[in-house]
Write an enzyme that holds these catalytic residues in place. Structure first.
Site, PDB file in Angstrom:
ATOM      1  N   ASP B  95       7.981 -29.925  -2.739  1.00 61.33           N
ATOM      2  CA  ASP B  95       9.373 -29.525  -2.977  1.00 61.33           C
ATOM      3  C   ASP B  95       9.447 -28.770  -4.299  1.00 61.33           C
ATOM      4  OD1 ASP B  95      12.018 -29.083  -2.736  1.00 61.33           O
ATOM      5  OD2 ASP B  95      12.605 -31.182  -2.572  1.00 61.33           O
ATOM      6  N   CYS B  98      12.322 -28.841  -6.944  1.00 58.14           N
ATOM      7  CA  CYS B  98      13.283 -29.914  -6.716  1.00 58.14           C
ATOM      8  C   CYS B  98      13.842 -30.180  -8.110  1.00 58.14           C
ATOM      9  CB  CYS B  98      12.561 -31.154  -6.183  1.00 58.14           C
ATOM     10  SG  CYS B  98      13.719 -32.459  -5.766  1.00 58.14           S
ATOM     11  N   SER B 375      18.738 -44.388  -9.017  1.00 53.44           N
ATOM     12  CA  SER B 375      18.779 -44.596  -7.575  1.00 53.44           C
ATOM     13  C   SER B 375      20.230 -44.806  -7.161  1.00 53.44           C
ATOM     14  CB  SER B 375      17.933 -45.809  -7.208  1.00 53.44           C
ATOM     15  OG  SER B 375      18.356 -46.918  -7.963  1.00 53.44           O
ATOM     16  N   SER B 380      22.891 -43.088 -13.855  1.00 53.21           N
ATOM     17  CA  SER B 380      22.095 -41.908 -14.193  1.00 53.21           C
ATOM     18  C   SER B 380      22.286 -41.691 -15.693  1.00 53.21           C
ATOM     19  CB  SER B 380      22.587 -40.679 -13.428  1.00 53.21           C
ATOM     20  OG  SER B 380      22.332 -40.822 -12.052  1.00 53.21           O
ATOM     21  N   HIS B 399      11.716 -38.218 -14.947  1.00 55.62           N
ATOM     22  CA  HIS B 399      12.621 -37.466 -14.065  1.00 55.62           C
ATOM     23  C   HIS B 399      13.532 -38.344 -13.224  1.00 55.62           C
ATOM     24  CE1 HIS B 399      10.325 -38.546 -10.540  1.00 55.62           C
ATOM     25  NE2 HIS B 399      10.851 -37.618  -9.788  1.00 55.62           N
ATOM     26  N   GLY B 402      11.984 -43.558 -10.105  1.00 54.06           N
ATOM     27  CA  GLY B 402      10.643 -43.713  -9.543  1.00 54.06           C
ATOM     28  C   GLY B 402      10.620 -44.816  -8.513  1.00 54.06           C
TER      29      GLY B 402
END
Lengths: 142, 476
Positions: B95, B98, B375, B380, B399, B402
């Site tokens: 990707d 991404c 998630s 965030s 990033h 995970g």
């Protein structure tokens, strides 16, 4: 022929034991499609949208050939929304194959797309022939 | 058995002595808990494998969100000497580009709350998402080529967003050197109907509230204020990028023998950066990255339209847009010498400090916004780049959260219906194209993003600015 789903922290794989590598490659195409859509029509289904397309693929060895083969099947789904319902490999060598794909146009209400497979990977890939059977293992990037 | 050397509270070294063929040490950023999670899968093995690649400089790095990937670990960073090093298509991943982008909205949580459900419905209606969904455009070949050349610039010229957006995108939304001729017909066919689509898997669009500010001065420069609304968009280059990686893995695998390169894992297939194959890949990769920038730009436009329609104001400035799967030519000082490097970030975010010439004038004084999606249903974070990241991690940081569990394990833990109920009880609306896909992406499938972010903050390779909590999630 026996197909097993494999775990990966982010993704999914399949392992197939079959009587020949050709049979294992055919089953791998259906195995990948069964990850992508929840309701894969039974092998041999013929519907009004049934199409047959012939493809040829090559590779530098069995593993490379396996990735290139499944990548072509995935391409038809992702670009043309064609589901491979059955794969008949009509010519098979260590580095090339020719196949007739039996395809059905995707209808989301019928096939229930489940996951996008982004690509076919080389992670722990296996395409090997034993004395009496063959085995392939391949992981997909989801 | 690999031995990890604890360098300090947040750094673990994998010395070259661990494995024949390692050209540099491995360096993993983690605390005691995260390193135990990281050791559970093949992440450490993959960090070691990357350390064997020709031309790698200083360290094979893994961020605290690292987990087993293909060839490279997800959360891996590797910088190669621009003259003598290699480029690996697998080191960028399938990707390509991404990434995530963050918009801030001119509303408070209280103002948006009564209209939240209609807003989520409107977003779901206007932005194609989920597996098998086509985009609203079907581009002719020459139009697609312009997208590949110009990225977000094409989108703005076509009426999706404004020129002001471009200065808040990594590389202004257009990586130079993109060449549509290096992108196969297969890739173009996969991509042409997918521009302006969110996709499925871990991709999402989230409406959030800023619930905590850690650095008020920097947050104000980013336009972030406690109690205000943000929108986070996570998607990439769709089938076009996936096919570019597939195509060039094959090209690189076939070309490796002529350069005398052998790799320990086929997914690490690579060629010299300056070889014809390497140059072609980088041109195709840039084109795919530009497709992703255009994709996020179009989704931004439709997000603004949905806000305008439901709430009467669609003025949502772009805070920033960063890639987390990319290879970039960048300059670093290594052992006192300036070096031109090709930095592979595979599930890692660029994190440039104040004063870096690549940053927009708006962020020159404070540094680059670093966007870390959590998630589904968790926080965030917005961080800011630091000078230490330039010294230690080639201007890179983590990033995301995970993954910690497989898709099957995640589904065993919770059903989609229960997950939706739990999230609703927490005040989070969720709309997803696939129920099965939802359960696979539940919070229990991921590591604790707060722990990941605390590691990079405490290690100094990015600094916390703000925390965002979701109130509405659109999943592919």
């Amino acid at each position: 022929m026996e197909l097993r789903l494999l775990e990966h922290p982010a993704d999914v794989g399949i392992e197939i034991n079959a009587s020949s590598l050709k049979e294992a490659f055919e089953a791998a195409a259906r195995g990948m499609m069964s990850i992508i859509v929840e309701d894969l029509p039974p092998d041999g289904t013929k519907t009004p949208t049934h199409l047959i397309r012939s493809i040829e693929v090559d590779g530098i060895d069995g593993e490379n050939l396996l990735v290139n083969w499944l990548s072509e099947v995935l391409y038809l789904y992702d670009a043309e929304k064609l589901i491979t319902v059955r794969a008949d490999i009509t010519g098979f060598t260590a580095t090339s194959l020719r196949a007739m794909l039996h395809l059905e146009q995707l209808h989301p209400a019928v096939h229930h797309p489940r996951l996008d497979v982004k690509a076919v990977t080389y992670h722990q890939i296996v395409a090997e022939v034993g004395e009496t059977s063959a085995r392939v293992r391949v992981f997909f990037d989801i | 058995m690999v031995s990890l050397l604890k360098k300090d509270e947040y750094r673990y070294l994998i010395l070259r002595a661990n494995r024949q063929g390692m050209r540099v040490d491995g360096l993993v950023y983690a605390n005691d808990k995260l390193i135990r999670q990281i050791e559970k899968d093949l992440t450490i093995e993959q960090v070691i494998n990357v350390a064997t690649l020709p031309g790698i400089v200083k360290y094979s790095l893994a961020m605290p969100d690292a987990h087993q990937g293909y060839g490279f670990a997800i959360g891996g960073v590797a910088a190669m000497d621009a003259e003598k090093g290699v480029v690996s298509a697998g080191g960028v991943g399938f990707d390509i580009n991404c990434g995530v982008r963050l918009l801030c909205a001119p509303f408070t949580a209280e103002q948006i709350h009564p209209k939240l459900e209609p807003l989520l419905n409107q977003l779901f209606q206007d932005i194609p998402s989920g597996t098998g969904r086509r985009g609203l455009l079907n581009l002719a070949k020459n139009q697609l080529d312009r997208v590949l050349e110009r990225g977000a610039k094409w989108a703005v010229e076509a009426g999706y967003g404004t020129g002001a957006d471009l200065s808040h995108i990594e590389e202004s939304g257009c990586i130079p050197g993109a060449d549509p001729m290096r992108v196969s017909d297969h890739a173009k066919e996969r991509g042409k109907g997918q521009l302006g689509t969110l996709g499925s898997g871990n991709h999402f669009l989230e409406v959030q509230v800023i619930d905590e500010i850690y650095d008020g001065a920097v947050a104000a420069v980013f336009g972030l204020f406690k109690g205000n609304i943000t929108v986070l968009i996570h998607t990439g280059s769709r089938g076009l990028g996936h096919q570019v990686c597939t195509d060039y893995l094959d090209v690189m695998m076939r070309a490796m023998p002529q350069y005398g390169i052998k790799v320990v894992d086929r997914q690490l297939a690579c060629v010299p950066i300056n070889s014809p194959e390497g140059k072609n890949y980088l041109s195709a990769m840039a084109a795919a990255a530009n497709f992703a920038f255009a994709n996020r730009q179009m989704i931004t436009h439709w997000t603004r339209q949905a806000f305008e329609r439901i709430l009467g104001n669609g003025d949502l400035p772009l805070v920033y847009d960063v890639a987390h799967n990319i290879a970039k030519r960048e300059e670093y000082v290594v052992n006192g010498q300036k070096r031109n490097l090709l930095v592979h970030r595979k599930g890692a975010t660029r994190a440039f400090p104040p004063g870096h010439p690549a940053l927009s004038p708006d962020y020159q004084q404070v540094g680059q916004p670093v966007l870390i999606p959590g998630s589904m249903g968790t926080y965030s974070y917005v961080l800011v780049g630091t000078e230490l990241a330039m010294e230690e991690t080639f201007g890179s940081t983590c990033h995301g959260a995970g993954r910690a569990k497989s898709r099957t394990a995640a589904k065993k833990e919770i059903t989609a219906d229960q997950l939706l109920k739990d999230l609703r009880q927490k005040g989070i609306l969720v709309k997803g194209a696939s129920k099965s896909g939802l359960a696979e992406e539940g919070p229990a499938a991921y590591k604790d993003v707060t722990e990941v972010v605390d590691v990079v903050h405490n290690a100094g390779i990015a600094r916390k600015v703000a925390r965002l909590v979701p109130i509405a999630v659109m999943k592919g």
